[in-house]
Design a protein around this motif. Structure first.
Motif, PDB file in Angstrom:
ATOM      1  N   TYR A 229     -17.558  -4.633 -59.065  1.00 51.54           N
ATOM      2  CA  TYR A 229     -16.244  -4.441 -58.430  1.00 51.54           C
ATOM      3  C   TYR A 229     -16.415  -4.093 -56.959  1.00 51.54           C
ATOM      4  O   TYR A 229     -15.760  -4.686 -56.082  1.00 51.54           O
ATOM      5  N   THR A 230     -17.318  -3.174 -56.659  1.00 50.96           N
ATOM      6  CA  THR A 230     -17.515  -2.754 -55.270  1.00 50.96           C
ATOM      7  C   THR A 230     -18.024  -3.903 -54.421  1.00 50.96           C
ATOM      8  O   THR A 230     -17.585  -4.095 -53.283  1.00 50.96           O
ATOM      9  N   TYR A 231     -18.965  -4.691 -54.968  1.00 54.03           N
ATOM     10  CA  TYR A 231     -19.525  -5.827 -54.212  1.00 54.03           C
ATOM     11  C   TYR A 231     -18.451  -6.876 -53.948  1.00 54.03           C
ATOM     12  O   TYR A 231     -18.285  -7.330 -52.818  1.00 54.03           O
ATOM     13  N   TYR A 232     -17.718  -7.239 -54.991  1.00 57.56           N
ATOM     14  CA  TYR A 232     -16.724  -8.306 -54.840  1.00 57.56           C
ATOM     15  C   TYR A 232     -15.648  -7.932 -53.833  1.00 57.56           C
ATOM     16  O   TYR A 232     -15.197  -8.764 -53.055  1.00 57.56           O
ATOM     17  N   TRP A 233     -15.265  -6.655 -53.851  1.00 55.77           N
ATOM     18  CA  TRP A 233     -14.168  -6.207 -52.979  1.00 55.77           C
ATOM     19  C   TRP A 233     -14.686  -5.572 -51.691  1.00 55.77           C
ATOM     20  O   TRP A 233     -14.016  -4.715 -51.106  1.00 55.77           O
ATOM     21  N   ASP A 234     -15.866  -5.999 -51.225  1.00 54.77           N
ATOM     22  CA  ASP A 234     -16.367  -5.588 -49.897  1.00 54.77           C
ATOM     23  C   ASP A 234     -16.414  -4.074 -49.747  1.00 54.77           C
ATOM     24  O   ASP A 234     -15.940  -3.504 -48.763  1.00 54.77           O
ATOM     25  N   ASN A 235     -17.007  -3.413 -50.786  1.00 53.48           N
ATOM     26  CA  ASN A 235     -17.212  -1.965 -50.729  1.00 53.48           C
ATOM     27  C   ASN A 235     -15.893  -1.196 -50.691  1.00 53.48           C
ATOM     28  O   ASN A 235     -15.743  -0.219 -49.943  1.00 53.48           O
ATOM     29  N   VAL A 236     -14.950  -1.650 -51.492  1.00 51.90           N
ATOM     30  CA  VAL A 236     -13.662  -0.977 -51.578  1.00 51.90           C
ATOM     31  C   VAL A 236     -13.876   0.468 -52.052  1.00 51.90           C
ATOM     32  O   VAL A 236     -14.676   0.725 -52.952  1.00 51.90           O
ATOM     33  N   PRO A 237     -13.196   1.439 -51.452  1.00 44.30           N
ATOM     34  CA  PRO A 237     -13.345   2.818 -51.931  1.00 44.30           C
ATOM     35  C   PRO A 237     -12.644   3.008 -53.272  1.00 44.30           C
ATOM     36  O   PRO A 237     -11.797   2.197 -53.679  1.00 44.30           O
ATOM     37  N   ASN A 238     -12.981   4.104 -53.952  1.00 44.33           N
ATOM     38  CA  ASN A 238     -12.348   4.389 -55.240  1.00 44.33           C
ATOM     39  C   ASN A 238     -10.858   4.648 -55.080  1.00 44.33           C
ATOM     40  O   ASN A 238     -10.064   4.357 -55.971  1.00 44.33           O
ATOM     41  N   TYR A 239     -10.475   5.209 -53.951  1.00 50.49           N
ATOM     42  CA  TYR A 239      -9.063   5.507 -53.720  1.00 50.49           C
ATOM     43  C   TYR A 239      -8.767   5.246 -52.245  1.00 50.49           C
ATOM     44  O   TYR A 239      -9.592   5.450 -51.365  1.00 50.49           O
TER      45      TYR A 239
END
Length: 919
Positions: free
Chosen positions: A332-342
């Motif tokens: 999830y983090t990789y696909y979304w360019d290191n999206v934060p948890n919140y």
């Protein structure tokens, strides 16, 4: 989330069970229970629902014991224990086929391990012994060296009597590292080897069967990953919340759903329905199946044109429990360019907050004192938007099989206290809309409306209970497959739950907001006993459209009001007194707080006229300067305007004391006046400036035409249309090459001499006036100077019967033009012959026995040149002549010279005897 019921446990194997409910089960005869360390996800991947993973009795020594190795320092992707069945046999010591580490790059890094023998097809007998499944890896080929992306395909065939649709899902591995679960045939996906480190390993597949959830033996092929990388490269991008395609006006159209990215046809149907709405923003509410691995994101969430991936550029996601591996969600983090948890963001008058609702063993920051909860408190406190929407994966309240998520009670209470309007969730695979609730879950008139929208395509669950607080609910297949469509405007949200058939199953409007916020950017400018006040509308319009504004002065409390305009004029002020102004906005709920005060202004009158206006001429322009007026009228001068006479051409400044008036007519006399402007208006014009006449050099002459002569060319042209404001005093024509010139004072033609005959020339012309010489014209046509050719030379005549053969040499000069012919004339008699370029011809009609001489003239494109010198004397006569020489060879030469034209090759053979002078 996964449809979650516990697996069956066989025999007496112990250990923590998957978080499901259901009875244990005895192992079939000949099987044993083997506890292995795996994760709740690994447990769940063998369940849909209530089916335990049962390992084939064909797994003997040397085969891997379980689906995932233990957690000690390797890829223990979860921490729970489940039970597999194995026929009683000696198990090889921990000879796991592969151990891989999940990296921060969202890929897999193989560790050194022995590569065991592999088979692309395996046959596994069902526990019921009524059928066998033959599992095959058909692509890529065994031993393939893989770089970049390839297609992986598995097939399953059967012997005996299998149940309908025997395979529930196919599970693919790289060694023992989980890669992807495929839920529907054909079992194929795109494998991106660049998401793994280089290694020699195995590509494997197993089938989870539909009848009892037993697991086939794995088909396995050796492969080599070869991308020139020891480990997959990390994603170093930074996630920025998408603002969507909203233009700033009209409703913000949002699509929301979750629990759908599984590669199944239903997920495609839901995403197709969303695409038809052309939303500005998509909120994906979590869970990419089965574990949110990199390959599942690439394949099941979809690339740029497939399923939910087509909305990637307008999607702001939230994470589900399925994306987690332990305490991180690397795929999830990789696909979304290191999206934060919140994170949070604002679009228009709506504030959006995405939270991570996962619990123990995953992110687990839902209780007071955790970083997420502390951040949420600060974000809610700072939020000035009129409406707020919060979304996360797990529902706080649910009548689905998952039930309420009590660990979110603290967050729910915070959201209610902050006046949050809408909460979106998934997790339960159904649709639920709850009535507005307060922080304790009690129905209220204005509270939080919670939606559960786990309807994105990975199955639908029936409800486990009922609750009077549920306003609408749908939990049957396929009716409940769909998405929530929101249309957000200031003060309200229209919602529609639309299923894949296009039916609107639930709809309505949620009101939100309060009185408007404060207008911003209040600016005042003074006038004569008045002030103009302008402002920017508040970013928070509250619970409805703004109906009006009021501006108020301080001191004096003088006011002006509008019905929606962003400016008005406060009158009745005292000139010379400093004022500030505040503005309030009003909507249907009341009047909001006043804005911050404006700048201070002092009402005043118009400025005086500028003085000392001076102009200087330019090219169709005039720079003008002046002195500021003696009085600015009590208000700062904001600009000056210069006006020409005649023509009313202008230039302006924002305060500078010089500018250039352009667009003037060269040769015309002008004067200029200047006015000054302040906040109240424009001053009287100044006295006129001195008179100036703009000038410039002439434009280019046009229509230049040249004609060649003897070492010269005649050039003509048309005068330029722009004389530059001054009479033209002369023209100059110039050759190229050579720069030979001719000049005139007024005439439009002249002759350039000194040219070289035979050379190609073009000519340009410049015009000159009192300011100088203008640009050269475009080049003329091309001409070549030339004259008639010179006289031919070496004229030679030879006698013929009643004729003479005449030859000559070409003249030394062709006059600069190719020779087109020659003419020969006899004297006496004026008999002639001619050629088109040849250097000999025969003059006929001569009288035998008469002596003649001959002259030759050459002709070219210019004309005919002078006659040559006369030839030798020629007496025509019969051709029977006696030619004698010293010997037979000399005699042959004499015959040839007198008989044939020059250049004709003739050979004679003397064959007589006793006649030395005969041939």
């Amino acid at each position: 989330m996964q449809l979650n019921r516990p697996p069956r446990r066989f025999g007496t194997a112990s250990g923590p069970r998957c978080p499901c409910d259901g009875p244990a089960q005895s192992a079939p005869s000949g099987w044993i229970a083997v506890p292995i360390m795996t994760s709740s996800r690994a447990c769940r991947r063998n369940i849909r629902c209530g089916q335990a993973p049962i390992v084939s009795p064909n797994r003997l020594s040397g085969a891997p014991v379980g689906r995932h190795p233990a957690t000690s320092g390797t890829l223990g992707t979860r921490g729970m224990t489940t039970t597999h069945l194995r026929r009683r046999a000696r198990l090889a010591p921990a000879s796991i086929a592969a151990v891989l580490l999940l990296t921060a790059a969202g890929g897999l890094l193989p560790l050194a391990r022995p590569v065991l023998a592999a088979s692309n097809c395996t046959t596994t007998l069902a526990p019921t012994a009524t059928y066998s499944v033959i599992s095959c890896l058909t692509a890529p080929t065994s031993g393939a060296v893989i770089s970049g992306t390839i297609t992986v395909t598995a097939t399953f065939t059967y012997t005996g009597t299998p149940p309908p649709s025997p395979v529930r899902r196919a599970v693919f591995y790289l060694g023992d590292a989980y890669v992807l679960t495929d839920y529907s045939a054909p079992f194929t996906f795109t494998f991106d080897s660049r998401r793994f480190g280089d290694a020699s390993t195995t590509l494997e597949v197993e089938a989870v069967m539909r009848d009892t959830g037993w697991v086939s033996d794995r088909a396995s092929i050796p492969v080599t990953l070869n991308n020139g990388q020891a480990s997959p490269p990390p994603n170093t991008n930074t996630f920025t919340p998408r603002s969507g395609g909203w233009s700033g006006s009209g409703p913000i159209v949002i699509a929301a759903t979750g629990d759908g990215a599984s590669g199944e046809a239903d997920a495609t149907s839901v995403s197709n329905r969303i695409a038809g709405w052309n939303p500005h923003l998509v909120l994906y509410l979590g869970d990419v199946y089965e574990t949110g691995s990199p390959m599942e994101f690439d394949n099941w969430y979809g690339g740029p044109t497939g399923d939910y991936g087509r909305f990637r550029s307008i999607t702001n996601p939230t994470v589900g429990n399925h994306e987690y591996i332990g305490t991180t969600a690397p795929g999830y983090t990789y696909y979304w360019d290191n999206v934060p948890n919140y994170y949070s963001y604002t679009i228009g008058s709506w504030h959006f907050i995405s939270l991570d609702s996962t619990g123990t063993g995953q992110f687990n920051q839902t209780l007071p004192g955790t970083a997420q909860v502390d951040w949420l408190a600060a974000d809610l406190a700072a939020d000035t938007s009129s409406c707020t929407l919060v979304y996360f994966h797990h529902p706080v309240f649910s009548i689905g099989p998952q039930g309420n998520t009590t660990r979110l009670n603290t967050i729910w209470s915070m959201l209610a206290d902050a006046g949050v309007d809408v909460v979106l969730t998934g997790h339960d695979h159904d649709y639920q809309r709850w009535v507005p609730l307060d922080g304790t879950g009690t129905p209220v008139t204005r509270g939080i409306t919670e939606f559960v929208v786990g309807t994105g395509g990975h199955g639908i669950q029936n409800f486990a209970t009922s609750d009077s607080r549920v306003a609408a609910s749908f939990g049957t297949t396929p009716n409940a497959l769909g998405a929530l469509k929101l249309s957000l405007i200031a003060g309200s949200a229209d919602y529609q739950f639309i299923n894949v058939a296009g039916s609107v199953l639930d709809s309505g409007t949620i009101s939100c907001g309060t009185v408007p916020g404060k207008p911003t950017g209040v600016t005042a400018s003074g006038g004569n006993a008045q002030a103009s006040v302008s402002w920017t509308a508040p970013s928070d319009v509250g619970g409805g459209p703004i109906s009006g504004y009021t501006a108020k002065s301080s001191p004096g409390n003088k006011t002006c009001s509008t019905g929606g305009a962003l400016n008005c004029t406060v009158t009745g002020l005292t000139n010379g007194t400093a004022y500030t102004f505040t503005v309030t906005a009003t909507n249907g709920l009341g009047t909001g707080s006043p804005s911050n005060p404006s700048n201070s202004v002092t009402p005043a009158t118009l400025p005086g006229a500028p003085t000392s206006v001076t102009a200087t001429p330019g090219n169709a322009s005039a720079p003008v300067s002046w002195t500021a007026p003696a009085s600015n009228g009590g208000s700062a001068i904001t600009g000056y305007a210069v006006t020409s006479s005649p023509g009313n051409k202008t230039c302006t400044t924002s305060g500078g004391l010089t500018c250039t008036v352009t667009g003037l007519t060269n040769g015309t006399a002008y004067t200029f006046t200047v006015t000054a402007t302040n906040a109240l208006g424009t001053s009287p014009p100044s006295s006129p400036s001195n008179s100036v006449t703009p000038l410039t050099v002439p434009g280019m002459p046009t229509g230049v035409v040249a004609s060649g002569g003897n070492a010269q060319a005649s050039v003509s042209w048309t005068a330029p249309t722009d004389m530059g404001g001054s009479p033209i005093s002369g023209y100059t024509a110039m050759s190229a090459p050579g720069n030979k010139t001719c000049n005139t004072t007024a005439a439009l033609n002249c002759t350039v001499t000194g040219l070289t005959n035979g050379t190609t020339y073009t000519f340009t012309v410049t015009a000159t006036n009192g300011l100088g010489t203008g640009s050269p014209s475009n080049p003329s046509n091309s001409v070549i100077p030339a004259t008639v050719p010179g006289a031919p030379t070496a004229v030679l005549g030879k006698s013929r019967d009643s004729a003479a053969l005449i030859s000559w040499a070409a003249p030394a000069s062709n006059g600069g033009n190719a020779i087109t012919g020659y003419a020969v004339t006899s004297s006496p008699g004026g008999k002639t012959c001619s050629t088109s370029g040849g250097l000999s011809c025969t003059v006929g009609g001569l009288a035998n026995g008469t002596s003649y001489t001959f002259t030759v003239r050459a002709t070219n494109g210019v004309g005919t040149g002078p006659s040559s010198s006369a030839s030798n004397s020629v007496v025509p006569g019969p051709l029977v002549l006696r030619y004698a020489g010293a010997d037979r060879f000399a005699t042959a030469a004499a015959i040839s010279a007198n008989t044939f034209d020059p250049g004709v090759a003739v050979a004679y053979i003397a064959n007589a005897y006793g006649f030395p002078d005969a041939l």
